[in-house]
Design a protein around this motif. Structure first.
Motif, PDB file in Angstrom:
ATOM      1  N   TRP A 127       0.833  -1.209   0.000  1.00 14.39           N
ATOM      2  CA  TRP A 127       0.000   0.000   0.000  1.00 14.39           C
ATOM      3  C   TRP A 127       0.863   1.253   0.000  1.00 14.39           C
ATOM      4  N   GLN A 128       2.029   1.180   0.659  1.00 11.71           N
ATOM      5  CA  GLN A 128       2.929   2.325   0.692  1.00 11.71           C
ATOM      6  C   GLN A 128       3.528   2.577  -0.691  1.00 11.71           C
ATOM      7  N   ARG A 129       3.845   1.507  -1.397  1.00 11.69           N
ATOM      8  CA  ARG A 129       4.378   1.644  -2.760  1.00 11.69           C
ATOM      9  C   ARG A 129       3.335   2.286  -3.668  1.00 11.69           C
ATOM     10  N   VAL A 130       2.099   1.805  -3.577  1.00 10.13           N
ATOM     11  CA  VAL A 130       1.028   2.347  -4.404  1.00 10.13           C
ATOM     12  C   VAL A 130       0.814   3.822  -4.073  1.00 10.13           C
ATOM     13  N   ALA A 131       0.763   4.150  -2.783  1.00  7.52           N
ATOM     14  CA  ALA A 131       0.568   5.548  -2.375  1.00  7.52           C
ATOM     15  C   ALA A 131       1.721   6.416  -2.879  1.00  7.52           C
ATOM     16  N   ARG A 132       2.940   5.917  -2.780  1.00  7.54           N
ATOM     17  CA  ARG A 132       4.108   6.675  -3.232  1.00  7.54           C
ATOM     18  C   ARG A 132       4.048   6.934  -4.729  1.00  7.54           C
ATOM     19  N   GLU A 133       3.672   5.932  -5.488  1.00  6.43           N
ATOM     20  CA  GLU A 133       3.613   6.093  -6.945  1.00  6.43           C
ATOM     21  C   GLU A 133       2.491   7.055  -7.359  1.00  6.43           C
ATOM     22  N   ILE A 134       1.347   6.987  -6.682  1.00  4.03           N
ATOM     23  CA  ILE A 134       0.270   7.931  -6.979  1.00  4.03           C
ATOM     24  C   ILE A 134       0.711   9.341  -6.586  1.00  4.03           C
ATOM     25  N   GLU A 135       1.373   9.457  -5.440  1.00  2.00           N
ATOM     26  CA  GLU A 135       1.873  10.761  -5.005  1.00  2.00           C
ATOM     27  C   GLU A 135       2.855  11.340  -6.031  1.00  2.00           C
ATOM     28  N   GLN A 136       3.699  10.505  -6.584  1.00  2.00           N
ATOM     29  CA  GLN A 136       4.638  10.973  -7.616  1.00  2.00           C
ATOM     30  C   GLN A 136       3.883  11.462  -8.846  1.00  2.00           C
ATOM     31  N   ASP A 137       2.809  10.773  -9.213  1.00  2.00           N
ATOM     32  CA  ASP A 137       1.989  11.210 -10.351  1.00  2.00           C
ATOM     33  C   ASP A 137       1.341  12.567 -10.069  1.00  2.00           C
ATOM     34  N   ILE A 138       0.954  12.789  -8.818  1.00  2.00           N
ATOM     35  CA  ILE A 138       0.348  14.065  -8.442  1.00  2.00           C
ATOM     36  C   ILE A 138       1.405  15.171  -8.470  1.00  2.00           C
TER      37      ILE A 138
ATOM     38  N   ASP B 253      -4.314   6.699   3.034  1.00  2.00           N
ATOM     39  CA  ASP B 253      -3.095   7.410   3.405  1.00  2.00           C
ATOM     40  C   ASP B 253      -3.016   8.755   2.684  1.00  2.00           C
ATOM     41  N   LEU B 254      -3.288   8.746   1.391  1.00  3.11           N
ATOM     42  CA  LEU B 254      -3.235   9.984   0.608  1.00  3.11           C
ATOM     43  C   LEU B 254      -4.284  10.990   1.083  1.00  3.11           C
ATOM     44  N   ARG B 255      -5.468  10.484   1.461  1.00  2.00           N
ATOM     45  CA  ARG B 255      -6.525  11.354   2.001  1.00  2.00           C
ATOM     46  C   ARG B 255      -6.088  11.973   3.325  1.00  2.00           C
ATOM     47  N   GLU B 256      -5.523  11.139   4.201  1.00  7.63           N
ATOM     48  CA  GLU B 256      -5.095  11.615   5.514  1.00  7.63           C
ATOM     49  C   GLU B 256      -4.007  12.681   5.390  1.00  7.63           C
ATOM     50  N   ARG B 257      -3.237  12.628   4.330  1.00  9.62           N
ATOM     51  CA  ARG B 257      -2.175  13.615   4.111  1.00  9.62           C
ATOM     52  C   ARG B 257      -2.647  14.803   3.274  1.00  9.62           C
ATOM     53  N   GLY B 258      -3.944  14.813   2.928  1.00  6.44           N
ATOM     54  CA  GLY B 258      -4.523  15.944   2.236  1.00  6.44           C
ATOM     55  C   GLY B 258      -4.206  16.026   0.754  1.00  6.44           C
ATOM     56  N   LEU B 259      -3.729  14.942   0.161  1.00  4.04           N
ATOM     57  CA  LEU B 259      -3.375  14.959  -1.259  1.00  4.04           C
ATOM     58  C   LEU B 259      -4.568  14.689  -2.163  1.00  4.04           C
ATOM     59  N   ILE B 260      -5.529  13.938  -1.648  1.00  4.32           N
ATOM     60  CA  ILE B 260      -6.731  13.617  -2.431  1.00  4.32           C
ATOM     61  C   ILE B 260      -7.951  13.760  -1.537  1.00  4.32           C
ATOM     62  N   GLU B 261      -9.104  13.837  -2.186  1.00  8.65           N
ATOM     63  CA  GLU B 261     -10.375  13.743  -1.478  1.00  8.65           C
ATOM     64  C   GLU B 261     -11.219  12.720  -2.215  1.00  8.65           C
ATOM     65  N   THR B 262     -12.043  12.012  -1.461  1.00  6.86           N
ATOM     66  CA  THR B 262     -12.909  11.003  -2.062  1.00  6.86           C
ATOM     67  C   THR B 262     -14.351  11.417  -1.850  1.00  6.86           C
ATOM     68  N   LEU B 263     -15.093  11.470  -2.940  1.00  9.30           N
ATOM     69  CA  LEU B 263     -16.500  11.839  -2.895  1.00  9.30           C
ATOM     70  C   LEU B 263     -17.344  10.586  -3.118  1.00  9.30           C
ATOM     71  N   PRO B 264     -18.288  10.308  -2.224  1.00  7.59           N
ATOM     72  CA  PRO B 264     -19.106   9.104  -2.369  1.00  7.59           C
ATOM     73  C   PRO B 264     -19.757   9.015  -3.743  1.00  7.59           C
ATOM     74  N   HIS B 265     -19.658   7.856  -4.339  1.00  4.88           N
ATOM     75  CA  HIS B 265     -20.255   7.545  -5.646  1.00  4.88           C
ATOM     76  C   HIS B 265     -19.672   8.362  -6.794  1.00  4.88           C
ATOM     77  N   LYS B 266     -18.592   9.092  -6.550  1.00  3.14           N
ATOM     78  CA  LYS B 266     -17.972   9.896  -7.603  1.00  3.14           C
ATOM     79  C   LYS B 266     -16.523   9.485  -7.859  1.00  3.14           C
ATOM     80  N   GLY B 267     -15.784   9.181  -6.784  1.00  7.96           N
ATOM     81  CA  GLY B 267     -14.396   8.784  -6.943  1.00  7.96           C
ATOM     82  C   GLY B 267     -13.455   9.652  -6.133  1.00  7.96           C
ATOM     83  N   SER B 268     -12.169   9.489  -6.408  1.00 12.86           N
ATOM     84  CA  SER B 268     -11.130  10.239  -5.701  1.00 12.86           C
ATOM     85  C   SER B 268     -10.509  11.251  -6.643  1.00 12.86           C
TER      86      SER B 268
END
Length: 73
Positions: free
Chosen positions: A6-17, A51-66
């Motif tokens: 999960w940390q690898r996935v979060a890191r790679e998404i963070e790099q994309d951001i 993890d990304l949400r807790e760090r304020g990098l993304i937000e998730t909206l119900p039925h819409k996505g992140s």
């Protein structure tokens, strides 16, 4: 110390951001699509997104996505 999947996935998404590949306000792929892209279980993607949400990098909206948060606003 070894990195969890999960940390690898979060890191790679963070790099994309950070690189602008996924811009502020941009939608992330679905959990199922991310799981396919990274070769992990959907629960691993959910943990990475939390993890990304807790760090304020993304937000998730119900039925819409992140979505990437707007750091300036």
């Amino acid at each position: 110390m070894a990195e969890y999947e999960w940390q690898r996935v979060a890191r790679e998404i963070e790099q994309d951001i950070e690189s602008g590949r996924i811009p502020p306000g941009g939608a992330l792929p679905s959990i199922i699509r991310l799981a396919e892209m990274y070769g992990v279980a959907d629960r691993t993607v959910r943990r990475a997104l939390r993890d990304l949400r807790e760090r304020g990098l993304i937000e998730t909206l119900p039925h819409k996505g992140s979505f990437v948060t707007d750091a300036d606003g």
